[in-house]
Design a protein around this motif. Sequence first.
Motif, mmCIF file in Angstrom:
data_model
loop_
_atom_site.group_PDB
_atom_site.id
_atom_site.type_symbol
_atom_site.label_atom_id
_atom_site.label_comp_id
_atom_site.label_asym_id
_atom_site.label_seq_id
_atom_site.Cartn_x
_atom_site.Cartn_y
_atom_site.Cartn_z
ATOM 1 N N ALA A 71 0.717 -0.992 -0.074
ATOM 2 C CA ALA A 71 -0.076 -0.061 0.098
ATOM 3 C C ALA A 71 0.900 1.222 -0.110
ATOM 4 O O ALA A 71 0.457 2.284 -0.501
ATOM 5 C CB ALA A 71 -1.006 0.063 1.123
ATOM 6 N N GLU A 72 2.041 1.081 0.696
ATOM 7 C CA GLU A 72 2.954 2.436 0.704
ATOM 8 C C GLU A 72 3.607 2.397 -0.582
ATOM 9 O O GLU A 72 3.798 3.679 -1.216
ATOM 10 C CB GLU A 72 3.917 2.105 1.820
ATOM 11 C CG GLU A 72 3.367 2.346 3.149
ATOM 12 C CD GLU A 72 2.637 3.445 3.394
ATOM 13 O OE1 GLU A 72 3.084 4.449 3.046
ATOM 14 O OE2 GLU A 72 1.479 3.552 4.002
ATOM 15 N N ILE A 73 4.166 1.618 -1.244
ATOM 16 C CA ILE A 73 4.618 1.535 -2.524
ATOM 17 C C ILE A 73 3.706 2.174 -3.532
ATOM 18 O O ILE A 73 3.853 2.610 -4.529
ATOM 19 C CB ILE A 73 5.306 -0.039 -2.969
ATOM 20 C CG1 ILE A 73 6.341 -0.130 -2.175
ATOM 21 C CG2 ILE A 73 5.478 0.162 -4.405
ATOM 22 C CD1 ILE A 73 7.001 -1.372 -2.410
ATOM 23 N N ALA A 74 2.207 1.658 -3.390
ATOM 24 C CA ALA A 74 1.410 2.228 -4.517
ATOM 25 C C ALA A 74 1.111 3.730 -4.203
ATOM 26 O O ALA A 74 0.706 4.313 -5.291
ATOM 27 C CB ALA A 74 0.052 1.574 -4.268
ATOM 28 N N LYS A 75 1.685 4.409 -3.247
ATOM 29 C CA LYS A 75 1.470 5.865 -3.195
ATOM 30 C C LYS A 75 2.663 6.519 -3.833
ATOM 31 O O LYS A 75 2.662 7.859 -3.678
ATOM 32 C CB LYS A 75 1.175 6.121 -1.725
ATOM 33 C CG LYS A 75 0.013 5.556 -0.875
ATOM 34 C CD LYS A 75 -0.058 5.868 0.312
ATOM 35 C CE LYS A 75 -1.030 5.172 1.028
ATOM 36 N NZ LYS A 75 -0.953 5.400 2.568
ATOM 37 N N ASP B 45 14.064 9.104 -7.035
ATOM 38 C CA ASP B 45 13.543 9.659 -5.679
ATOM 39 C C ASP B 45 13.036 8.296 -4.758
ATOM 40 O O ASP B 45 13.246 8.102 -3.572
ATOM 41 C CB ASP B 45 12.331 10.381 -5.882
ATOM 42 C CG ASP B 45 12.591 11.742 -6.267
ATOM 43 O OD1 ASP B 45 13.766 12.247 -6.235
ATOM 44 O OD2 ASP B 45 11.595 12.525 -6.869
ATOM 45 N N TYR B 46 12.466 7.383 -5.629
ATOM 46 C CA TYR B 46 12.173 6.340 -4.835
ATOM 47 C C TYR B 46 13.473 5.302 -4.256
ATOM 48 O O TYR B 46 13.395 4.923 -3.207
ATOM 49 C CB TYR B 46 11.363 5.276 -5.837
ATOM 50 C CG TYR B 46 10.926 3.878 -5.323
ATOM 51 C CD1 TYR B 46 9.995 3.787 -4.560
ATOM 52 C CD2 TYR B 46 11.663 2.616 -5.681
ATOM 53 C CE1 TYR B 46 9.646 2.477 -3.752
ATOM 54 C CE2 TYR B 46 11.366 1.387 -4.891
ATOM 55 C CZ TYR B 46 10.210 1.413 -4.227
ATOM 56 O OH TYR B 46 9.827 0.111 -3.812
ATOM 57 N N LEU B 47 14.425 5.239 -5.272
ATOM 58 C CA LEU B 47 15.742 4.530 -4.757
ATOM 59 C C LEU B 47 16.460 5.219 -3.542
ATOM 60 O O LEU B 47 16.793 4.516 -2.750
ATOM 61 C CB LEU B 47 16.626 4.212 -5.947
ATOM 62 C CG LEU B 47 16.285 3.224 -6.988
ATOM 63 C CD1 LEU B 47 17.211 3.508 -8.031
ATOM 64 C CD2 LEU B 47 16.096 1.734 -6.387
ATOM 65 N N GLY B 48 16.061 6.315 -3.260
ATOM 66 C CA GLY B 48 16.496 7.021 -2.278
ATOM 67 C C GLY B 48 15.697 7.523 -0.993
ATOM 68 O O GLY B 48 16.030 8.073 -0.301
ATOM 69 N N GLY B 49 14.473 6.943 -1.318
ATOM 70 C CA GLY B 49 13.587 7.000 -0.368
ATOM 71 C C GLY B 49 13.449 5.897 0.834
ATOM 72 O O GLY B 49 14.243 5.093 0.721
ATOM 73 N N PRO B 50 12.370 5.891 1.628
ATOM 74 C CA PRO B 50 12.270 5.108 2.836
ATOM 75 C C PRO B 50 11.919 3.372 2.673
ATOM 76 O O PRO B 50 12.562 2.679 3.331
ATOM 77 C CB PRO B 50 11.211 5.702 3.713
ATOM 78 C CG PRO B 50 10.399 6.522 2.583
ATOM 79 C CD PRO B 50 11.182 6.868 1.722
ATOM 80 N N LYS C 241 17.067 -2.433 2.180
ATOM 81 C CA LYS C 241 18.695 -2.760 2.509
ATOM 82 C C LYS C 241 19.102 -2.819 4.032
ATOM 83 O O LYS C 241 19.924 -3.629 4.173
ATOM 84 C CB LYS C 241 19.308 -1.384 1.965
ATOM 85 C CG LYS C 241 19.225 -1.110 0.673
ATOM 86 C CD LYS C 241 19.901 0.172 0.162
ATOM 87 C CE LYS C 241 20.032 0.515 -1.389
ATOM 88 N NZ LYS C 241 20.524 1.739 -1.455
ATOM 89 N N SER C 242 18.220 -2.726 4.825
ATOM 90 C CA SER C 242 18.583 -2.705 6.379
ATOM 91 C C SER C 242 17.756 -3.768 6.853
ATOM 92 O O SER C 242 18.288 -4.104 8.006
ATOM 93 C CB SER C 242 18.254 -1.367 7.060
ATOM 94 O OG SER C 242 16.937 -1.295 7.219
ATOM 95 N N HIS C 243 17.089 -4.565 6.320
ATOM 96 C CA HIS C 243 16.297 -5.681 6.698
ATOM 97 C C HIS C 243 17.110 -6.846 6.710
ATOM 98 O O HIS C 243 17.634 -7.154 5.712
ATOM 99 C CB HIS C 243 14.953 -5.877 5.983
ATOM 100 C CG HIS C 243 13.937 -6.853 6.504
ATOM 101 N ND1 HIS C 243 14.150 -7.871 6.676
ATOM 102 C CD2 HIS C 243 12.699 -6.474 7.140
ATOM 103 C CE1 HIS C 243 13.326 -8.689 7.425
ATOM 104 N NE2 HIS C 243 12.406 -7.621 7.637
ATOM 105 N N PRO C 244 17.157 -7.838 7.932
ATOM 106 C CA PRO C 244 18.152 -8.727 7.913
ATOM 107 C C PRO C 244 17.589 -9.948 7.130
ATOM 108 O O PRO C 244 18.569 -10.935 6.836
ATOM 109 C CB PRO C 244 18.014 -9.163 9.496
ATOM 110 C CG PRO C 244 16.821 -8.540 10.047
ATOM 111 C CD PRO C 244 16.720 -7.385 9.059
ATOM 112 N N ALA C 245 16.357 -9.840 6.541
ATOM 113 C CA ALA C 245 15.954 -11.178 5.825
ATOM 114 C C ALA C 245 16.340 -11.082 4.278
ATOM 115 O O ALA C 245 16.097 -11.864 3.625
ATOM 116 C CB ALA C 245 14.623 -11.407 6.145
#
Length: 108
Positions: free
Chosen positions: A28-32, A64-69, A75-79
């Motif tokens: 849902a966040e990506i869709a926005k 913008d997407y690549l530099g976003g949250p 990148k930081s998720h351990p899985a």
Amino acid sequence: MSAQLLQINYKFDGSRADFERELGPIAAEIAKVPGLRWKVWLFNEAESSGGGCYLFDDEASVLDYLGGPVVAALKSHPAFSHLCVQTLAVLDGPTAVTRGPVEIGSGG
């Protein structure tokens, strides 16, 4: 400018059910995301890999997407590991002939 295709692939430490549980709420966040036309989610259970193909209006929206949250969290998720990012311009003429799911001329 032509539309831009973004492809992100990665290894995932878990099952398909785990993958869907982790990424389902993020959809849902990506869709926005501004400039995003669509995303196709991918998963290969045999290789424990996943990813997605995204179509953006333009290169600025991709950057913008690549530099976003969302990408920062990935990148930081351990899985998730072995992140591979590729950005490509969409070739309008041949894509129209082969019925690619893009609106020729919009966004660029």
